[in-house]
Design an enzyme around this catalytic site. Structure first.
Site, mmCIF file in Angstrom:
data_model
loop_
_atom_site.group_PDB
_atom_site.id
_atom_site.type_symbol
_atom_site.label_atom_id
_atom_site.label_comp_id
_atom_site.label_asym_id
_atom_site.label_seq_id
_atom_site.Cartn_x
_atom_site.Cartn_y
_atom_site.Cartn_z
ATOM 1 N N ASP A 134 0.820 -1.208 0.000
ATOM 2 C CA ASP A 134 0.000 0.000 0.000
ATOM 3 C C ASP A 134 0.860 1.267 0.000
ATOM 4 O OD1 ASP A 134 -1.685 2.172 1.537
ATOM 5 O OD2 ASP A 134 -3.133 0.690 0.829
ATOM 6 N N TRP A 163 -5.521 1.575 -0.293
ATOM 7 C CA TRP A 163 -5.479 0.805 -1.548
ATOM 8 C C TRP A 163 -5.690 -0.668 -1.285
ATOM 9 C CZ3 TRP A 163 -6.679 4.392 -4.440
ATOM 10 C CH2 TRP A 163 -6.066 5.644 -4.381
ATOM 11 N N ASP A 164 -5.185 -1.162 -0.166
ATOM 12 C CA ASP A 164 -5.458 -2.551 0.206
ATOM 13 C C ASP A 164 -6.956 -2.780 0.398
ATOM 14 O OD1 ASP A 164 -2.929 -3.781 0.287
ATOM 15 O OD2 ASP A 164 -2.497 -2.988 2.264
ATOM 16 N N ILE A 165 -7.594 -1.845 1.084
ATOM 17 C CA ILE A 165 -9.017 -2.009 1.383
ATOM 18 C C ILE A 165 -9.843 -1.979 0.091
ATOM 19 C CG2 ILE A 165 -11.007 -0.968 2.550
ATOM 20 C CD1 ILE A 165 -8.983 0.016 4.728
ATOM 21 N N ALA A 168 -9.370 -5.166 -1.792
ATOM 22 C CA ALA A 168 -10.102 -6.286 -1.198
ATOM 23 C C ALA A 168 -11.518 -6.357 -1.771
ATOM 24 C CB ALA A 168 -10.151 -6.135 0.320
#
Lengths: 404, 404
Positions: A134, A163-165, A168
């Site tokens: 991220d 960005w990870d969220i 996902a």
């Protein structure tokens, strides 16, 4: 389980945030998500934050409601077992989600030999397959150089792994899109989702690249102000902070009412020749608006400011710490999305279910994260149909493991 | 159009970021997304950033690839037309996505009288239906109080609208989950997705609530450092910045190689009694690690630092501005996700397609955002089957409009 995705089975080989959160998202909608890990635990099994005993609160958060199988990933027999699990038959099975390198036995070409209509989603760092997290993705987007106090020099990183969220949820969406496609055509496929492209697509969608190219400007740092309308933080008498925004006529009127700013706002409109009902004009008059609001907030304690803003229906929110949030009645304690769970090895704390409310099915209460290998035996038996003797032998040969 | 969702039709009544971005996400996967707006334009039709002529670059970014119909929303006949559009027959139709207040004619109860298996997704501010935007939602999460320079007092807002973006993908996911459910059961439903709950669920998943409750601590501000491992920004001789991270043994070795830090790292391990292969120990020794890396970066220009880090395979990235990003060869100009589009009224600039690569279908190139009302006539004719005379009459009565 009676979630909207009840019956769907996804096998997951993952670490860090985006990939396990994708699986958790689907598990919370009722899918049977089986996370496999090496018998020694995955890369992220001890990640911080941890309890005083070193138990990972992080891991527990991202693996809620999954089943866990622990297998020796270096042992060819272990790999065979997992290949069988990933490619197990069934209309609702044959879906593999990973951010492990899709090489060797985990390559789509290998796995799809065992099941031609396999759906395999691979989250990668960038489109070349290079490592990215991220933080490295965020660095190149431009956001760190416009985030933070207006007079700050240098970048400001997000603490929030934005960005990870987003990745996902995009991953969960992509699996459902491919599953729909398979249901209609019979065809499986490989899906590749680069974390970096996720970020770049969002920078594009929110207009930053267009602005840079068309207007030939680099937007400067505006501190906590919302660009192009009115919104910023204010400090209360007792040292708390509130965020106050105006996105519509209604918010303007409510704010005027909360602080009796009607005359002051009219004066701004007259003196500056602006119409505060227009976003661009509010932006133009942001310093004047702040000069009216600032002393009003600064002269009162947070509770009184809150009461006035709430009563008037203004668009605002208090700032609070994670600890304050964890005992916030409206947001957490009284929020039906949260349930106080006992997470084995960690303790009792409020845990969120899916934020999505589907009317056709009741929302599933959150379920704890599994212990590593907690479901090894039931998966070997229930999904792969192995006998107790066969499972016992796999344990004896240290190819699989139960909870530590 | 040959996207993965080809044939699916979604009618959208939206403004701001989350809802239009959800529609754009589905449009870029091949769905036929029809955005309706009032003939005067939506709330967000002039949002900043804008061109010198006042054309919204923001609106263009979030409505790419949709069809636009412009209708007088105050006119009962206009509302009837839109009700017919939302509830039009077809296996792949009858999906409505909105963040407009779902009251009156837009209430699920009203719309579902015309089509019992309607799927209607409503993005709301919070679970009570109160107004909230990315900024007010973020305030209560806790993140603004731990973001920004370690010595900063007060909150630091995200410029990146992280919750809107995540909500966009979650909304797209939810529509596909409900469409799957309808395909299997014949049943439609209302879906409610609160922006605030999206944020709170992510705070829960990433361990912040658990940490606050179980460890009874409020995590302090750590500036640009990545909590629990090693990662932070460094300044180069020519005043640029790079982000350098260590998430694995490989990254540690690569960084040591890039800067010839092997001996220095061994000395840290000996002096502090730590094992730099462990995340927790890297965090413990973060000041010592930074003291080794800082002078090395500071003594070289960004280009030389980049060359060494890249060659060694370190986990790093340069910081850059939006303008630098817009001419970044690898990220944008040579990235097949981007296409230089001519956006009518705005100009030519690189625009991103979907970040998801589905092997079964070629990625659709991005398509421009429509002009307001650009597809009014073709939608009235193609979807609702109106005759040219009927459409002409609707224009004459100012119930619908074409492009301004």
């Amino acid at each position: 389980m009676n979630g909207i995705l009840s019956g769907l089975r996804i096998v997951e080989g993952s670490a860090f945030i985006a990939a396990p959160m994708a699986g958790m998202t689907l598990a919370q909608l009722g899918a049977d998500v089986i996370r496999f890990d090496d018998i020694k635990g995955g890369l992220d099994s001890d990640r911080w934050p941890v309890t005083k005993d070193g138990q990972s609160i992080y891991w527990a958060g991202l693996n809620k409601g999954k089943r866990s199988i622990a297998v020796d990933l270096r042992n060819p027999k272990g790999r065979e077992l997992l290949t069988a699990l990933i490619t197990a038959p069934g209309d609702n099975a044959g879906i593999f989600s990973t951010n492990m390198p899709a090489r060797g036995w985990l390559a789509y070409e290998e796995l799809s030999k065992k099941r031609a209509d396999l759906i395999a989603l691979n989250i990668v760092g960038d489109r070349h397959g290079a490592a990215n997290v991220d933080y490295t993705v965020n660095s190149i987007t431009g956001f760190p150089l416009v985030t933070g106090p207006a007079d700050h020099q240098g970048p400001v990183n997000n603490v929030l792994p934005a960005w990870d969220i987003a990745t996902a949820y995009a991953a969960a969406m992509s699996i459902l899109a491919a599953e729909r496609h398979r249901r209609m055509t019979g065809q499986g496929q490989r899906i590749v989702l680069p974390l970096q492209d996720m970020a770049l697509a969002a920078v594009s969608a929110t207009g930053y690249i267009g602005e840079a190219v068309v207007n030939k400007v680099d937007r400067p740092r505006f501190g906590n102000q919302i660009f192009g309308t009115f919104g910023r933080d204010f400090r209360t008498k007792d040292g708390k902070y509130v965020m106050v925004c105006i996105f519509s006529d209604r918010h303007l009127d409510a704010l005027a009412k909360a602080g009796s700013f009607g005359d002051a706002f009219a004066r701004i409109e007259k003196d500056k020749g602006v119409d505060l009902k227009l976003e661009a004009d509010r932006w133009k008059a942001r310093a004047e608006l702040a000069a009216v609001i600032e002393p009003w907030v600064a002269s009162q304690n947070a509770a009184d400011v809150a009461a006035s803003l709430r009563k008037a229906g203004a668009l605002w929110a208090p700032y609070q710490s994670f600890r304050e949030l964890s005992v916030d009645n409206d947001a957490v304690l009284d929020n039906p999305m949260f349930t106080v769970l006992d997470q084995p090895g960690i303790g009792r704390y409020p845990v969120a279910a899916s934020p999505v409310q589907f009317a056709a099915v009741p929302r599933e209460a959150p379920r704890p994260a599994p212990l590593l290998g907690q479901h090894t035996d039931e998966i070997l038996s229930g999904v792969l149909g192995l006998s107790a003797a066969e499972i016992g032998k796999l344990h004896d040969e240290k190819i699989v493991a139960g909870p530590r």
